[in-house]
Design a protein around this motif. Structure first.
Motif, mmCIF file in Angstrom:
data_model
loop_
_atom_site.group_PDB
_atom_site.id
_atom_site.type_symbol
_atom_site.label_atom_id
_atom_site.label_comp_id
_atom_site.label_asym_id
_atom_site.label_seq_id
_atom_site.Cartn_x
_atom_site.Cartn_y
_atom_site.Cartn_z
ATOM 1 N N ARG A 29 0.830 -1.210 0.000
ATOM 2 C CA ARG A 29 0.000 0.000 0.000
ATOM 3 C C ARG A 29 0.861 1.256 0.000
ATOM 4 N NH1 ARG A 29 -5.038 -0.572 4.069
ATOM 5 N NH2 ARG A 29 -5.493 1.398 3.032
ATOM 6 N N ALA A 30 1.975 1.215 0.741
ATOM 7 C CA ALA A 30 2.873 2.375 0.745
ATOM 8 C C ALA A 30 3.459 2.591 -0.644
ATOM 9 C CB ALA A 30 3.989 2.171 1.777
ATOM 10 N N TRP A 31 3.824 1.497 -1.312
ATOM 11 C CA TRP A 31 4.372 1.631 -2.658
ATOM 12 C C TRP A 31 3.318 2.163 -3.621
ATOM 13 C CZ3 TRP A 31 3.260 -0.570 -7.426
ATOM 14 C CH2 TRP A 31 4.233 -0.369 -8.427
ATOM 15 N N VAL A 32 2.094 1.687 -3.495
ATOM 16 C CA VAL A 32 1.006 2.150 -4.365
ATOM 17 C C VAL A 32 0.764 3.649 -4.180
ATOM 18 C CG1 VAL A 32 -1.511 2.041 -4.669
ATOM 19 C CG2 VAL A 32 -0.154 -0.056 -4.663
ATOM 20 N N ASP A 33 0.844 4.113 -2.951
ATOM 21 C CA ASP A 33 0.589 5.529 -2.683
ATOM 22 C C ASP A 33 1.585 6.441 -3.393
ATOM 23 O OD1 ASP A 33 -1.532 4.878 -1.110
ATOM 24 O OD2 ASP A 33 -0.441 5.028 0.789
ATOM 25 N N ALA A 34 2.788 5.907 -3.702
ATOM 26 C CA ALA A 34 3.798 6.714 -4.374
ATOM 27 C C ALA A 34 3.951 6.346 -5.842
ATOM 28 C CB ALA A 34 5.151 6.545 -3.669
ATOM 29 N N SER A 67 3.142 5.838 -9.901
ATOM 30 C CA SER A 67 2.466 6.547 -10.987
ATOM 31 C C SER A 67 1.411 5.630 -11.588
ATOM 32 C CB SER A 67 3.479 6.945 -12.051
ATOM 33 O OG SER A 67 4.049 5.787 -12.654
ATOM 34 N N ARG A 68 0.618 6.198 -12.506
ATOM 35 C CA ARG A 68 -0.417 5.384 -13.134
ATOM 36 C C ARG A 68 0.202 4.208 -13.889
ATOM 37 N NH1 ARG A 68 -5.643 6.687 -14.498
ATOM 38 N NH2 ARG A 68 -5.222 8.887 -14.027
ATOM 39 N N ALA A 69 1.333 4.435 -14.563
ATOM 40 C CA ALA A 69 1.973 3.355 -15.316
ATOM 41 C C ALA A 69 2.529 2.278 -14.381
ATOM 42 C CB ALA A 69 3.084 3.917 -16.201
ATOM 43 N N GLU A 70 3.060 2.701 -13.226
ATOM 44 C CA GLU A 70 3.643 1.742 -12.289
ATOM 45 C C GLU A 70 2.597 0.876 -11.611
ATOM 46 O OE1 GLU A 70 7.660 4.165 -10.876
ATOM 47 O OE2 GLU A 70 5.752 4.481 -9.829
ATOM 48 N N LEU A 71 1.357 1.379 -11.534
ATOM 49 C CA LEU A 71 0.312 0.595 -10.881
ATOM 50 C C LEU A 71 0.058 -0.732 -11.597
ATOM 51 C CD1 LEU A 71 -2.317 3.341 -9.942
ATOM 52 C CD2 LEU A 71 -0.755 2.112 -8.419
ATOM 53 N N GLY A 72 0.389 -0.803 -12.871
ATOM 54 C CA GLY A 72 0.183 -2.040 -13.616
ATOM 55 C C GLY A 72 1.078 -3.181 -13.151
ATOM 56 N N SER A 73 2.170 -2.848 -12.442
ATOM 57 C CA SER A 73 3.090 -3.893 -11.975
ATOM 58 C C SER A 73 2.777 -4.358 -10.559
ATOM 59 C CB SER A 73 4.535 -3.382 -12.033
ATOM 60 O OG SER A 73 4.713 -2.283 -11.154
ATOM 61 N N VAL A 74 1.675 -3.904 -10.003
ATOM 62 C CA VAL A 74 1.312 -4.308 -8.642
ATOM 63 C C VAL A 74 1.204 -5.825 -8.503
ATOM 64 C CG1 VAL A 74 -0.532 -4.242 -6.916
ATOM 65 C CG2 VAL A 74 0.254 -2.130 -7.984
ATOM 66 N N PRO A 75 0.488 -6.532 -9.391
ATOM 67 C CA PRO A 75 0.388 -7.996 -9.237
ATOM 68 C C PRO A 75 1.747 -8.696 -9.250
ATOM 69 C CG PRO A 75 -1.277 -7.215 -10.780
ATOM 70 C CD PRO A 75 -0.365 -6.060 -10.514
ATOM 71 N N THR A 76 2.649 -8.267 -10.126
ATOM 72 C CA THR A 76 3.968 -8.895 -10.205
ATOM 73 C C THR A 76 4.758 -8.673 -8.922
ATOM 74 O OG1 THR A 76 4.015 -8.580 -12.604
ATOM 75 C CG2 THR A 76 6.113 -8.997 -11.506
ATOM 76 N N ARG A 133 -5.212 -0.559 -3.712
ATOM 77 C CA ARG A 133 -5.070 -0.886 -2.291
ATOM 78 C C ARG A 133 -6.139 -1.876 -1.844
ATOM 79 N NH1 ARG A 133 -3.883 4.747 -1.935
ATOM 80 N NH2 ARG A 133 -6.045 5.172 -1.355
ATOM 81 N N SER A 134 -7.352 -1.650 -2.295
ATOM 82 C CA SER A 134 -8.434 -2.583 -1.956
ATOM 83 C C SER A 134 -8.168 -3.975 -2.509
ATOM 84 C CB SER A 134 -9.756 -2.035 -2.490
ATOM 85 O OG SER A 134 -10.818 -2.944 -2.241
ATOM 86 N N TRP A 135 -7.669 -4.030 -3.740
ATOM 87 C CA TRP A 135 -7.367 -5.332 -4.352
ATOM 88 C C TRP A 135 -6.236 -6.047 -3.607
ATOM 89 C CZ3 TRP A 135 -2.890 -7.197 -6.711
ATOM 90 C CH2 TRP A 135 -3.038 -8.417 -7.384
ATOM 91 N N ILE A 136 -5.260 -5.289 -3.144
ATOM 92 C CA ILE A 136 -4.143 -5.865 -2.392
ATOM 93 C C ILE A 136 -4.655 -6.532 -1.112
ATOM 94 C CG2 ILE A 136 -2.118 -5.274 -0.998
ATOM 95 C CD1 ILE A 136 -1.461 -3.176 -3.167
ATOM 96 N N VAL A 137 -5.519 -5.830 -0.393
ATOM 97 C CA VAL A 137 -6.053 -6.384 0.857
ATOM 98 C C VAL A 137 -6.825 -7.673 0.590
ATOM 99 C CG1 VAL A 137 -7.656 -5.969 2.755
ATOM 100 C CG2 VAL A 137 -6.125 -4.145 1.995
ATOM 101 N N GLU A 138 -7.675 -7.664 -0.431
ATOM 102 C CA GLU A 138 -8.453 -8.856 -0.763
ATOM 103 C C GLU A 138 -7.546 -10.001 -1.217
ATOM 104 O OE1 GLU A 138 -11.263 -7.685 -3.666
ATOM 105 O OE2 GLU A 138 -12.416 -6.382 -2.305
ATOM 106 N N SER A 139 -6.543 -9.681 -2.016
ATOM 107 C CA SER A 139 -5.634 -10.714 -2.518
ATOM 108 C C SER A 139 -4.833 -11.343 -1.386
ATOM 109 C CB SER A 139 -4.682 -10.111 -3.559
ATOM 110 O OG SER A 139 -5.400 -9.641 -4.679
#
Length: 295
Positions: free
Chosen positions: A90-95, A97-106, A215-221
């Motif tokens: 969540r801390a990483w997501v808060d910082a 960019s829109r393009a970087e959010l696509g790498s959240v699952p990885t 962030r919501s998806w991270i918590v659920e995952s």
């Protein structure tokens, strides 16, 4: 010395020897009756009877206790790893960019894989068996979050941004309207400023919404992954308890068979010793009876 004297002296000497022999036989008979032959063999037999199952019950209790402690420790580690992973993501997501959010699952899967390896090593150490999870699939996060659907809030944001932009544009070009020659030039400037403000506000609002969605998806995952980890621990420890219990039972059966075979040997040796003692006692009693009958 007269013949009678010599006979008396010889008779006295024979009587002393006979008396001494009788005492020796009586002592031997008493020792034979008081002694229990094969004391070391009897002690060995008692030890074999006490430990012939290889302390099976005690060892089974120790295995269950060790695995129960491991289960509690791993449950705590799983809870801590889940919290730390969620907080870090969540801390990483808060910082991001829109393009970087696509790498959240990885990124999240990388963290999950790391913690899974740590838990597997802890379980292997707990059950003292290497490769206990070799056949188990790695814990996986759910499929990446679907693209967030643009809703009415995004449309309202665009309208608000456009309205605010036009208002700011009007304020910005007010000095131009004071000059008659530039009055018409203020219109496109107002529109450009309004459009730019609408675009910036919509983009900012969209990035904020995307971050909240991630962030919501991270918590659920991670809730799903935590359940997988707990199931993984439960399966491994239950299987280990069954395998270790079966190994202890098999080893115990072998030890029981070996101990029983040795007990049979000891019983045979004790019977031989008892028979030898009885024979010696009977022989001494016969010798004593002969002496008593003759003198």
């Amino acid at each position: 010395m007269s013949r009678a004297a010599r006979e008396r002296e010889a008779g006295g000497s024979d009587s002393g020897v006979i008396a001494q022999t009788r005492r020796m036989i009586e002592i031997e008979i008493r020792n034979l009756r008081d002694s229990v032959p094969g004391a070391e063999l009897r002690a060995e037999r008692s030890q074999l009877l006490a430990d012939r199952d290889g302390r099976r019950g005690e060892r089974l209790v120790q295995v269950r206790s060790r695995l129960q402690r491991a289960r509690g420790d791993l449950s705590q580690q799983i809870a801590e790893a889940t919290r730390a992973t969620v907080a870090g993501a969540r801390a990483w997501v808060d910082a991001a960019s829109r393009a970087e959010l696509g790498s959240v699952p990885t990124r999240l899967q990388h963290e999950v894989d790391h913690h899974t390896r740590v838990f597997d090593a802890a379980m292997a150490a707990a059950v003292e068996v290497a490769g206990t999870t070799g056949c188990m699939p790695s814990s996986r996060i759910p499929e990446g979050p679907p693209r967030r659907q643009r809703g009415n809030e995004d449309r309202v944001t665009i309208l608000v941004g456009a309205s605010a932009g036009l208002g700011l544009g009007r304020i910005a070009v007010t000095p131009l309207e004071m000059i008659p020659a530039l009055e018409f030039a203020s219109i496109p400037v107002t529109l450009v400023l309004g459009g730019a403000a609408a675009w910036w506000l919509a983009r900012t609002r969209g990035l904020t919404a995307d971050r909240a969605y991630s962030r919501s998806w991270i918590v659920e995952s991670m809730s799903t992954v935590r359940a997988q980890w707990e199931q993984r621990v439960q399966s491994v420890l239950l299987e280990a308890e069954a395998d270790l219990g079966a190994a202890i039972m098999a080893e115990s059966r072998e030890q029981v068979a070996s101990a029983q075979a040795r007990i049979v040997e000891i019983d045979g040796e004790l019977r031989e010793l008892a028979a030898a003692r009885s024979g010696q006692l009977a022989s001494c009693e016969r010798d004593l009876a002969v002496l008593n009958a003759a003198y």
